[in-house]
Design a protein around this motif. Sequence first.
Motif, short mmCIF file in Angstrom:
data_model
loop_
_atom_site.label_atom_id
_atom_site.label_comp_id
_atom_site.label_asym_id
_atom_site.label_seq_id
_atom_site.Cartn_x
_atom_site.Cartn_y
_atom_site.Cartn_z
N GLU A 287 -35.86 14.13 -76.44
CA GLU A 287 -35.07 14.75 -75.38
C GLU A 287 -34.46 16.08 -75.80
OE1 GLU A 287 -33.61 12.45 -78.00
OE2 GLU A 287 -33.64 11.11 -76.28
N VAL A 288 -34.23 16.27 -77.10
CA VAL A 288 -33.64 17.54 -77.56
C VAL A 288 -34.67 18.66 -77.50
CG1 VAL A 288 -32.42 18.71 -79.40
CG2 VAL A 288 -32.05 16.27 -79.03
N SER A 289 -35.87 18.42 -78.03
CA SER A 289 -36.92 19.43 -77.96
C SER A 289 -37.27 19.75 -76.51
CB SER A 289 -38.17 18.95 -78.71
OG SER A 289 -37.93 18.82 -80.09
N LEU A 290 -37.38 18.70 -75.69
CA LEU A 290 -37.69 18.91 -74.27
C LEU A 290 -36.61 19.76 -73.60
CD1 LEU A 290 -39.36 18.28 -71.72
CD2 LEU A 290 -37.95 16.21 -71.44
N ALA A 291 -35.35 19.47 -73.87
CA ALA A 291 -34.25 20.22 -73.26
C ALA A 291 -34.30 21.68 -73.66
CB ALA A 291 -32.91 19.61 -73.66
N LEU A 292 -34.49 21.95 -74.95
CA LEU A 292 -34.53 23.34 -75.43
C LEU A 292 -35.70 24.11 -74.82
CD1 LEU A 292 -33.63 22.72 -79.17
CD2 LEU A 292 -32.28 24.07 -77.55
N ILE A 293 -36.86 23.45 -74.75
CA ILE A 293 -38.05 24.12 -74.21
C ILE A 293 -37.88 24.41 -72.72
CG2 ILE A 293 -40.50 23.78 -73.69
CD1 ILE A 293 -40.61 22.14 -76.35
N ALA A 294 -37.44 23.41 -71.95
CA ALA A 294 -37.26 23.60 -70.51
C ALA A 294 -36.17 24.63 -70.23
CB ALA A 294 -36.91 22.27 -69.87
N ASP A 295 -35.10 24.57 -70.98
CA ASP A 295 -34.00 25.51 -70.80
C ASP A 295 -34.47 26.94 -71.08
OD1 ASP A 295 -31.38 26.42 -70.38
OD2 ASP A 295 -30.49 24.82 -71.56
N ALA A 296 -35.15 27.13 -72.20
CA ALA A 296 -35.58 28.47 -72.60
C ALA A 296 -36.56 29.07 -71.58
CB ALA A 296 -36.21 28.42 -73.99
N TRP A 297 -37.59 28.33 -71.22
CA TRP A 297 -38.57 28.87 -70.28
C TRP A 297 -37.92 29.18 -68.93
CZ3 TRP A 297 -43.08 30.94 -71.22
CH2 TRP A 297 -43.81 30.55 -72.33
N SER A 298 -37.02 28.33 -68.47
CA SER A 298 -36.38 28.55 -67.18
C SER A 298 -35.54 29.82 -67.18
CB SER A 298 -35.49 27.35 -66.82
OG SER A 298 -36.25 26.19 -66.67
N ARG A 299 -35.00 30.18 -68.32
CA ARG A 299 -34.12 31.34 -68.40
C ARG A 299 -34.87 32.67 -68.53
NH1 ARG A 299 -28.82 30.00 -68.75
NH2 ARG A 299 -28.44 27.75 -68.94
N PHE A 368 -33.87 38.35 -74.22
CA PHE A 368 -33.03 38.03 -73.07
C PHE A 368 -32.71 36.54 -73.04
CE2 PHE A 368 -33.31 36.83 -68.43
CZ PHE A 368 -32.10 37.37 -68.02
N VAL A 369 -33.71 35.71 -73.31
CA VAL A 369 -33.51 34.26 -73.32
C VAL A 369 -32.63 33.85 -74.51
CG1 VAL A 369 -34.67 32.04 -73.63
CG2 VAL A 369 -35.64 33.76 -72.09
N ALA A 370 -32.92 34.40 -75.69
CA ALA A 370 -32.13 34.07 -76.88
C ALA A 370 -30.67 34.45 -76.68
CB ALA A 370 -32.71 34.77 -78.10
N MET A 371 -30.43 35.58 -76.00
CA MET A 371 -29.05 36.01 -75.74
C MET A 371 -28.35 35.01 -74.83
SD MET A 371 -26.97 38.61 -76.47
CE MET A 371 -27.91 40.12 -76.72
N GLN A 372 -29.05 34.53 -73.80
CA GLN A 372 -28.44 33.54 -72.91
C GLN A 372 -28.12 32.24 -73.65
OE1 GLN A 372 -30.21 33.26 -68.76
NE2 GLN A 372 -31.77 34.48 -69.81
N LEU A 373 -29.02 31.84 -74.55
CA LEU A 373 -28.83 30.62 -75.32
C LEU A 373 -27.85 30.82 -76.46
CD1 LEU A 373 -32.54 29.38 -75.56
CD2 LEU A 373 -30.77 28.59 -73.98
#
Length: 377
Positions: A287-299, A368-373
């Motif tokens: 669930e952690v890898s899935l969350a990070l991947i989905a979060d990053a791509w969405s952003r 841009f994504v890394a900055m949001q995260l």
Amino acid sequence: MTWRVLALSGLGCVALLAAIGGTWLFLLPGAPAQGTAPAISKEETEATLAALKPPKRKRPLIAIVGINDMSETTDYLMPYGILARADVADVLTLATQPGPVTLYPALKVQPHATIAEFDAAHPDGADYVIVPAMSREDDAVVVQWIRSQASKGAIIVGVCVGAKVVANTGLLDGRQATTHWYSVRDLQKHSAIRYVADRRLVVDRGVATTTGITASMPMALTLVEAIAGRARAEAVARDIGLAEWNARHRSAAFQFTRPFALTAIANTLAFWNREQLGTALTPGIDEVSLALIADAWSRTYRLRALTFAATAEPQMSRGGLRILPDNIAADWPASLTPPAAVDMPPAPALDQTLSAIDARYGSRTADFVAMQLEYPR
């Protein structure tokens, strides 16, 4: 004549807005400030760990609470996944109302219980309450419940913009705190809260706060260390692929810059080129890898990250959380399936995802994504 005046007035308004927007962009910094994160003293680290020691039980009870509509994906799932993996506490995900929790910007999960069910089962309250960012930071039900848990002796942990939820409880008044770089000014509107820069984790008298989204990773490991010691935290850190997890942070490296603004504008306006990225939900998925991947791509602002499965039944994650698929499908187009990072430990999975975003949309979007995260690269 009237139409000509209206047309000229409209053009004038557009020109004025363009001039204002151009001036605003010009005044933004061209790049984040450079420098090195200040070191954290041994004494400060020891004080942080001491402040996070389990307040009640030898094996603590940890509650992660969210509202049902739009609690932040990684804030909610990463602490759960890491703490469940560590097996040093009993960890429960909660929602304010019955039914699934729709996470933002992606994923949907079935929590273990509602806050009412939790209170009935555990009238003496949790040892720790973890508060993610939520779409409504002043939700009366969750604010009152957090206050109630604090009054029962729970340590409250506001992850990312979850600090603003905690601020609305009044528990941060007179205390030091931090939050996601984008929300620092909002936190500073509370005159009784003392903002602390250059720390990913701040603890003050039973209330902890963190910087942006990915800070929940070192926060969770710090909790593991406080509960079960350094050796156990090191073992979990190796398992998730993280070399270190101290509070070191350089706040000035994360700010609203001209490239950040231009990327947000350009990717938002590219509405004709939206994609749907599909990740297969499989039993035992991390669930952690899935969350990070989905979060990053969405952003990226260029696509929507979805999950799919052959049936509508929830899939049980590695840590025992039920994740609901967004689509019922046997497969997904290969060109719209993320690399197999979901099978990697969380930290490498995020690094690979950012590299894949760079390859697909360019380095500006990856930054841009890394900055949001709020993820140091």
